[in-house]
Design a protein around this motif. Structure first.
Motif, mmCIF file in Angstrom:
data_model
loop_
_atom_site.group_PDB
_atom_site.id
_atom_site.type_symbol
_atom_site.label_atom_id
_atom_site.label_comp_id
_atom_site.label_asym_id
_atom_site.label_seq_id
_atom_site.Cartn_x
_atom_site.Cartn_y
_atom_site.Cartn_z
ATOM 1 N N ALA A 207 -8.121 -1.144 -3.485
ATOM 2 C CA ALA A 207 -7.422 -1.424 -2.238
ATOM 3 C C ALA A 207 -8.230 -2.410 -1.407
ATOM 4 O O ALA A 207 -9.458 -2.336 -1.336
ATOM 5 C CB ALA A 207 -7.218 -0.129 -1.454
ATOM 6 N N LYS A 208 -7.536 -3.361 -0.799
ATOM 7 C CA LYS A 208 -8.189 -4.356 0.069
ATOM 8 C C LYS A 208 -7.698 -4.263 1.503
ATOM 9 O O LYS A 208 -8.279 -4.884 2.395
ATOM 10 C CB LYS A 208 -7.938 -5.759 -0.487
ATOM 11 C CG LYS A 208 -8.540 -5.981 -1.872
ATOM 12 C CD LYS A 208 -8.255 -7.389 -2.369
ATOM 13 C CE LYS A 208 -8.877 -7.604 -3.753
ATOM 14 N NZ LYS A 208 -8.590 -8.976 -4.275
ATOM 15 N N ASP A 209 -6.626 -3.521 1.715
ATOM 16 C CA ASP A 209 -6.037 -3.420 3.046
ATOM 17 C C ASP A 209 -5.369 -2.056 3.176
ATOM 18 O O ASP A 209 -4.970 -1.462 2.175
ATOM 19 C CB ASP A 209 -5.007 -4.542 3.250
ATOM 20 C CG ASP A 209 -4.485 -4.586 4.669
ATOM 21 O OD1 ASP A 209 -3.490 -3.870 4.951
ATOM 22 O OD2 ASP A 209 -5.054 -5.313 5.501
ATOM 23 N N SER A 210 -5.232 -1.578 4.398
ATOM 24 C CA SER A 210 -4.629 -0.262 4.619
ATOM 25 C C SER A 210 -3.148 -0.231 4.261
ATOM 26 O O SER A 210 -2.567 0.853 4.118
ATOM 27 C CB SER A 210 -4.808 0.145 6.087
ATOM 28 O OG SER A 210 -4.163 -0.792 6.948
ATOM 29 N N LEU A 211 -2.527 -1.389 4.116
ATOM 30 C CA LEU A 211 -1.110 -1.455 3.795
ATOM 31 C C LEU A 211 -0.853 -1.704 2.313
ATOM 32 O O LEU A 211 0.298 -1.768 1.885
ATOM 33 C CB LEU A 211 -0.431 -2.566 4.624
ATOM 34 C CG LEU A 211 -0.512 -2.411 6.141
ATOM 35 C CD1 LEU A 211 0.168 -3.587 6.826
ATOM 36 C CD2 LEU A 211 0.110 -1.098 6.593
ATOM 37 N N ASP A 212 -1.909 -1.834 1.507
ATOM 38 C CA ASP A 212 -1.747 -2.070 0.074
ATOM 39 C C ASP A 212 -1.057 -0.879 -0.598
ATOM 40 O O ASP A 212 -1.286 0.279 -0.226
ATOM 41 C CB ASP A 212 -3.102 -2.286 -0.597
ATOM 42 C CG ASP A 212 -3.684 -3.652 -0.301
ATOM 43 O OD1 ASP A 212 -2.939 -4.503 0.208
ATOM 44 O OD2 ASP A 212 -4.871 -3.858 -0.592
ATOM 45 N N ILE A 240 -14.888 2.243 -1.489
ATOM 46 C CA ILE A 240 -14.159 1.829 -0.305
ATOM 47 C C ILE A 240 -14.412 2.816 0.813
ATOM 48 O O ILE A 240 -14.153 4.014 0.678
ATOM 49 C CB ILE A 240 -12.652 1.729 -0.614
ATOM 50 C CG1 ILE A 240 -12.429 0.653 -1.695
ATOM 51 C CG2 ILE A 240 -11.842 1.409 0.630
ATOM 52 C CD1 ILE A 240 -11.084 0.685 -2.321
#
Length: 242
Positions: A207-212, A240
């Motif tokens: 994951a790279k973003d909270s919305l991924d 992470i």
């Protein structure tokens, strides 16, 4: 003095583990769970308006090696025949369900996880042999039953701690694309995702973003560096901050 005794005991466990390595087929293997039996599940259904997701949680490691009445050693939990083993797993599962199951439907199978003796003291080859021969077989069958019977094409989250985290990684490796597209996220807690894992499986994406969506969140923390063990922590391709 106590430290010396502790080291000797660990060496004895390690030696016993290695001596059993070539005789794993002689150990007692408990009955396989039947996941059509509600006794083999911890379930909380809290999505009352169909706005949440399904949680499939895989518990960690609770039992030590134990012996049958006729003296056979067992390297697995026995959730089918030993209620105390299910009760032990439920201690952890119930705590996780309190927060992950809020407004979601929560499912956790009881399975024949390998014991703490195997998980903590054996070499990784022995761990994998015992795990893949019995434990992961249960997890796969439980997950397939969940998908076929309970999930009804809803979005779902995978999560597992320690040995359960290993199961999350292995499930993603074997997950069909039509199922994977409904996975919101996978939480690998107290375990590792190795560079080799990510090379072998394109679906293991950090994951790279909270919305991924469809990604893996992996983190592992210990109270003291002495608790860092290679089997659960290194090398890891992702970590992470939660």
């Amino acid at each position: 003095m106590y430290k010396i005794i502790y080291i000797i005991l660990l060496m004895m466990i390690w030696s016993a583990c290695n001596s059993r390595h070539s005789n794993i087929e002689n150990a007692y293997i408990p009955s396989e769970p039947d996941y059509t039996d509600s006794k083999m599940w911890y379930i909380n259904l809290n999505d009352t308006d169909d706005s949440g997701a399904d949680i499939f949680y895989i518990v960690s490691t609770w039992e030590f090696d134990w012996y049958t009445n006729d003296g056979q050693i067992c390297h697995y939990a026995d959730p089918v025949n030993i209620k105390d083993h299910r009760d032990d797993m439920a201690i952890e599962i119930s705590k996780i369900a309190q927060y992950m199951g809020q407004k979601n439907n929560f499912y956790a199978p009881y399975y024949r996880h390998i014991t703490l003796n195997s998980w903590a003291t054996c070499n990784e080859d022995t761990i994998n042999r015992r795990y893949h021969t019995v434990s992961f077989n249960d997890v796969q069958k439980a997950f397939q039953y969940f998908i076929n019977t309970n999930n009804n094409n809803r979005p779902f989250i995978l999560a597992g701690f320690s040995q359960g985290g290993k199961s999350v990684v292995e499930l993603i490796k074997t997950m069909p694309d039509d199922v994977k597209k409904r996975m919101v996220a996978a939480y690998v807690l107290g375990y590792k995702v190795t560079p080799q894992d990510t090379t072998e499986c394109k679906n293991l994406r950090a994951a790279k973003d909270s919305l991924d969506l469809g990604v893996t969140i992996c983190y592992n923390s210990v109270s003291d560096i002495k608790y860092i063990k290679p089997v659960i922590s290194v090398p890891s391709a992702m970590c992470i901050n939660p």
